[in-house]
Scaffold this active site. Structure first.
Site, PDB file in Angstrom:
ATOM      1  CE  LYS A  63      10.589   2.198   3.682  1.00  0.00           C
ATOM      2  NZ  LYS A  63      10.303   3.599   3.391  1.00  0.00           N
ATOM      3  CD  GLN A 107       9.658   6.801   5.061  1.00  0.00           C
ATOM      4  OE1 GLN A 107      10.617   6.059   4.965  1.00  0.00           O
ATOM      5  NE2 GLN A 107       8.467   6.485   4.589  1.00  0.00           N
ATOM      6  CG  ASP A 132      12.434   5.902  -2.518  1.00  0.00           C
ATOM      7  OD1 ASP A 132      12.055   4.728  -2.636  1.00  0.00           O
ATOM      8  OD2 ASP A 132      11.979   6.689  -1.673  1.00  0.00           O
TER       9      ASP A 132
END
Ligand code: NAP
Length: 308
Positions: A63, A107, A132
């Site tokens: 990422k 995460q 997200d």
């Protein structure tokens, strides 16, 4: 005889999206003809990633690389696997306050001792930085089809693949297999909003094979290697395989090699489907591209539209 399925190439599409984002970002940050830099764009978009414990370093570094490629600044905060819920909440609160950060990514999965608090911890991320799209507040926006909803990255990536391959969803019978908050549930909402007739299957579904046989489009997100068989598919079905499963494969010399496979048995399914995503090389790469896209969207909302 049926022709082999067309591969939905996540590598190609994600590279196109990254290129589009790169141009967009460099366009904002370029000095105009009058030699003036629009002062709103005094900094690039910024994504902050919080990593608890060692589990997902590989994903995080990929990422980071992707951010760099398109011109997004990335900040990585690695926290010890043993941290308390309060320490993690404190870190998120700091990033929430930081005006230089547009998106916060926590995460997942979290270490075992924090797992039961996952949604509470995710919910402490400001909805305006929820890159997200997994906070309860954002999922509510998604459910009410609000324009301010951020679409969760993997579901958004699946929708983008369908769109860019010209695959219509309106009036189609779509079977979503898996109902997690991360994938199955939000994708079923997006497909419903795109006027598909959505059927959701899960571990208690008793007639999965029959459900598969009547579906025009199948989205598989269950986490079971090669589970969906080609013989279960309607001829010409579209298959979006979200699954990422590591399996050990025996080599000719008897040694074992780790391999990533999807939830769909690619070999048999690609003989029956009209379009199919490979694993790897399909949805996974799109998830990262959509993370970048959501970061830019949150940045623009804050900097240009003053919405946050
Ligand atoms: P999850 O939270 O474990 O959810 C799995 C879902 O599958 C559950 O709803 C479960 O039903 C259902 N399920 C399990 N076994 C089933 C069966 N035999 N028949 C029908 N449904 C079944 O997993 P997830 O986070 O949604 O992830 C699913 C898969 O996608 C995993 O392989 C994961 O690695 C992958 N993934 C990929 C990406 C990407 O970027 N490509 C991103 C996220 C996840 P119940 O609700 O009844 O338990």
């Amino acid at each position: 005889m049926l022709e082999a399925a067309q591969i939905i190439d996540g590598k190609k599409i994600s590279a196109e999206i990254k290129e589009e984002l790169k141009k967009k970002i460099s366009g904002f940050l370029t000095v105009s003809d009058e030699n003036k830099l629009d002062e709103r764009f005094s900094r690039p978009p910024c994504l902050a990633v919080i990593l608890v414990g060692p589990a997902s370093h590989y994903y995080v570094s990929s990422k980071e690389k992707s951010c760099e490629t398109v011109g997004i600044k990335s900040i990585k905060k690695i926290m010890a696997a043993s941290i308390s819920k309060e320490e993690l909440l404190q870190q998120i609160a700091e990033f929430n306050k930081d005006q230089g950060i547009d998106g916060i990514l926590l995460q997942l999965p979290l270490p075992e001792h924090l797992r039961e608090f996952t949604q509470d911890i995710v919910d402490s991320i400001s909805v305006d930085k929820d890159v997200d799209g997994l906070t309860t507040a954002n999922l509510g926006r998604l459910l009410s089809n609000s324009k301010s909803a951020i679409h969760p990255c993997t579901p958004k990536g699946c929708m983008e693949l369908l769109k860019r391959y010209g695959i219509k969803t309106e009036g189609k019978r779509v079977l979503v297999i898996g109902r997690s908050t991360l994938v199955g549930l939000p994708i079923s909402i997006l497909l419903n909003q795109a006027n598909a007739t959505v059927i959701m299957a899960h571990s208690r579904t008793t007639n999965l094979e029959e459900e598969c046989k009547s579906a025009d489009i199948i989205v598989a997100a269950i986490g079971k290697p090669n589970y969906i068989q080609g013989s279960w598919l309607k001829a010409g079905a579209v298959v979006i395989d979200v699954g990422i499963n590591a399996v050990m494969q025996v080599q000719a010399d008897g040694s074992e090699l780790k391999k990533i496979v999807g939830d769909v048995d690619f070999k048999t399914a690609s003989e029956k489907a009209s379009f199919i995503t490979p694993v790897p090389g399909g949805v996974g790469l799109m998830t990262v591209a959509m993370l970048l896209s959501n970061t830019v969207e949150l940045y623009l909302r804050k900097i240009v539209y003053n919405l946050n």
